[in-house]
Design a protein around this motif. Structure first.
Motif, PDB file in Angstrom:
ATOM      1  N   GLY A  92      16.172  -1.756 -18.911  1.00 35.08           N
ATOM      2  CA  GLY A  92      17.328  -2.091 -19.713  1.00 35.08           C
ATOM      3  C   GLY A  92      18.044  -3.327 -19.231  1.00 35.08           C
ATOM      4  O   GLY A  92      17.607  -4.022 -18.304  1.00 35.08           O
ATOM      5  N   GLY A  93      19.170  -3.620 -19.896  1.00 35.24           N
ATOM      6  CA  GLY A  93      19.971  -4.775 -19.533  1.00 35.24           C
ATOM      7  C   GLY A  93      19.478  -6.083 -20.105  1.00 35.24           C
ATOM      8  O   GLY A  93      19.872  -7.153 -19.624  1.00 35.24           O
ATOM      9  N   TYR A  94      18.656  -6.042 -21.153  1.00 30.14           N
ATOM     10  CA  TYR A  94      18.092  -7.276 -21.716  1.00 30.14           C
ATOM     11  C   TYR A  94      18.977  -7.787 -22.855  1.00 30.14           C
ATOM     12  O   TYR A  94      19.306  -7.045 -23.782  1.00 30.14           O
ATOM     13  CB  TYR A  94      16.675  -7.039 -22.223  1.00 30.14           C
ATOM     14  N   VAL A  95      19.332  -9.059 -22.795  1.00 32.05           N
ATOM     15  CA  VAL A  95      20.179  -9.680 -23.815  1.00 32.05           C
ATOM     16  C   VAL A  95      19.292 -10.406 -24.826  1.00 32.05           C
ATOM     17  O   VAL A  95      18.459 -11.238 -24.455  1.00 32.05           O
ATOM     18  CB  VAL A  95      21.165 -10.685 -23.191  1.00 32.05           C
ATOM     19  N   ALA A  96      19.498 -10.101 -26.114  1.00 33.62           N
ATOM     20  CA  ALA A  96      18.764 -10.780 -27.188  1.00 33.62           C
ATOM     21  C   ALA A  96      19.499 -12.077 -27.529  1.00 33.62           C
ATOM     22  O   ALA A  96      20.371 -12.105 -28.394  1.00 33.62           O
ATOM     23  CB  ALA A  96      18.665  -9.871 -28.410  1.00 33.62           C
ATOM     24  N   ALA A  97      19.148 -13.140 -26.828  1.00 30.70           N
ATOM     25  CA  ALA A  97      19.853 -14.412 -26.982  1.00 30.70           C
ATOM     26  C   ALA A  97      19.260 -15.226 -28.124  1.00 30.70           C
ATOM     27  O   ALA A  97      18.040 -15.251 -28.325  1.00 30.70           O
ATOM     28  CB  ALA A  97      19.785 -15.213 -25.686  1.00 30.70           C
ATOM     29  N   ASP A  98      20.153 -15.897 -28.871  1.00 28.77           N
ATOM     30  CA  ASP A  98      19.774 -16.750 -29.997  1.00 28.77           C
ATOM     31  C   ASP A  98      18.895 -16.008 -30.993  1.00 28.77           C
ATOM     32  O   ASP A  98      17.924 -16.546 -31.521  1.00 28.77           O
ATOM     33  CB  ASP A  98      19.081 -18.029 -29.499  1.00 28.77           C
TER      34      ASP A  98
END
Length: 390
Positions: free
Chosen positions: A171-177
């Motif tokens: 976990g802790g994954y950021v979906a950037a752009d």
């Protein structure tokens, strides 16, 4: 008869100036604006529960004077229902002259074209339309003056988006752009081999949050100090590898590298044919970490490499997108959804907050989602924080 003659005379006279807004009979007529949709849109369900249509409309002014665009309505091609309206201010933010990002305007100069980047969020539970049309209004500096016209009909792709497994564990994954109104991917329109391509329309740059809600803890110039660096990249489906690269060095974080060629843009990468005309790109992996080569068959969940900072990248991340061909850039980007995941937080402070955290090590400004929102067959929208499970 007299009125018909006058109308015909107007159109004949307008032919000399390249203008004609209509004719008395249903025959082909000259128009001052030409338009077409670059690729038929395909709806995708986001983590907000709405379906989203994301596509591009090319507009060309064929007159000898400026066209000041006032509004554009996206309508259901069958019912005529208005699905979205862009006023002049919205047009000025979304219409890129010549398709060039950074050259936005709501005006088209003489013999000038632009590409309008459109996002239509549908009401929750609303079925996507089978087709779309576009009502454009504005004013010409010369010729007919005010105008209103319906143009660029397009079908809407009916097949559902491809379903992917997790590309990363934990976990802790950021979906950037990510979808749908950021510009780095959604507006990454490229002119390649004499045609426009937008392979990155639904791309996500995955980064990871570490201790203290930081993307990087320590030296922002050291790739190893980024939380995601070295994470195993997993195949999202079974499929045959059609291309890979494994020899490019790590870039120093903090800025995009100068002099990067098209061939080096994706860094160390894998392209996998996952069937039914879908190809997946996994990009920017560590040198020497890529485990597969062209012709290999990769199984869902198999490790393909490790997250790095190679190619056209300014911080370690996994770039992932789906496309309709084997070229990572000269293809059409397709929507996709993940089988299952949880959203644990959202960076509601926006892209500027994310960029500052990436560049300086400052903590992200996160709004927790408690309890975590469970999702199935959805696309993580921009700046959602995702847990793919162990």
């Amino acid at each position: 008869m007299r009125n018909e003659r006058r109308r015909s005379f107007f159109c004949t006279g307008a032919l000399m100036a390249g203008l004609c807004l209509g004719a008395a009979r249903a025959e082909p007529t000259l128009t001052p604006i030409v338009a077409d949709v670059l690729a038929a849109p395909q709806a995708v369900t986001g983590t907000d529960g709405h379906s989203h249509l994301v596509y591009e409309l090319r507009l060309g002014n064929v007159t000898g004077g400026k066209a000041a665009l006032q509004s554009l309505e996206v309508v259901d091609g069958q019912s005529g229902k208005v699905l979205a309206t862009l006023d002049r201010d919205a047009l000025s933010e979304r219409l890129s002259l010549g398709g060039s990002r950074g050259a936005e305007s709501s005006d088209l100069g003489p013999a000038q074209f632009g590409v309008l980047f459109i996002h239509v969020p549908l009401a929750a539970g609303e079925a996507p339309p089978k087709s779309l049309a576009h009502r454009l209004s504005g004013r010409f500096a010369v010729g007919p003056g005010d105008f209103a016209m319906t143009l660029a009909p397009t079908p809407v792709e009916t097949r559902p988006p491809i379903v992917l497994g997790r590309p990363l564990a934990g976990g802790g994954y950021v979906a950037a752009d990510s979808c749908c109104d950021t510009i780095r991917h959604v507006r990454a329109l490229l002119s390649l081999d004499g045609a426009y391509h937008l392979a990155q329309r639904f791309a996500i740059d995955w980064e990871r949050i570490g201790d203290g809600n930081r993307l990087v803890a320590g030296d922002t110039k050291n790739v190893a100090d980024y939380a995601i660096f070295g994470q195993p990249v997993l195949a999202v489906r079974d499929g045959v590898v059609v291309a890979s690269r494994n020899d490019l060095p790590e870039q120093v974080p903090g800025a995009l590298p100068a002099g990067m060629t098209v061939a080096e843009a994706d860094g160390n990468f894998v392209v996998q044919d996952v069937g039914d005309g879908n190809f997946v790109l996994y990009a920017h992996m560590q040198p020497g970490s890529v485990t597969v080569k062209a012709g290999d068959r990769a199984k869902k969940g198999e490790v393909l490499g490790k997250v790095g900072n190679t190619g056209n990248s300014q911080a370690p991340h996994l770039h992932l997108h789906v496309m309709d061909g084997p070229s990572p850039l000269a293809s059409n980007g397709l929507p996709y959804v993940f089988e299952s995941f949880a959203v644990t937080a959202v960076d509601e402070a926006g892209t500027a907050d994310f960029d500052e955290a990436e560049a300086t090590g400052k903590p992200l400004t996160l709004t927790p989602v408690s309890p975590p929102a469970q999702h199935r067959k959805a696309l993580p929208l921009d700046l959602t924080v995702v847990d793919f499970g162990p």
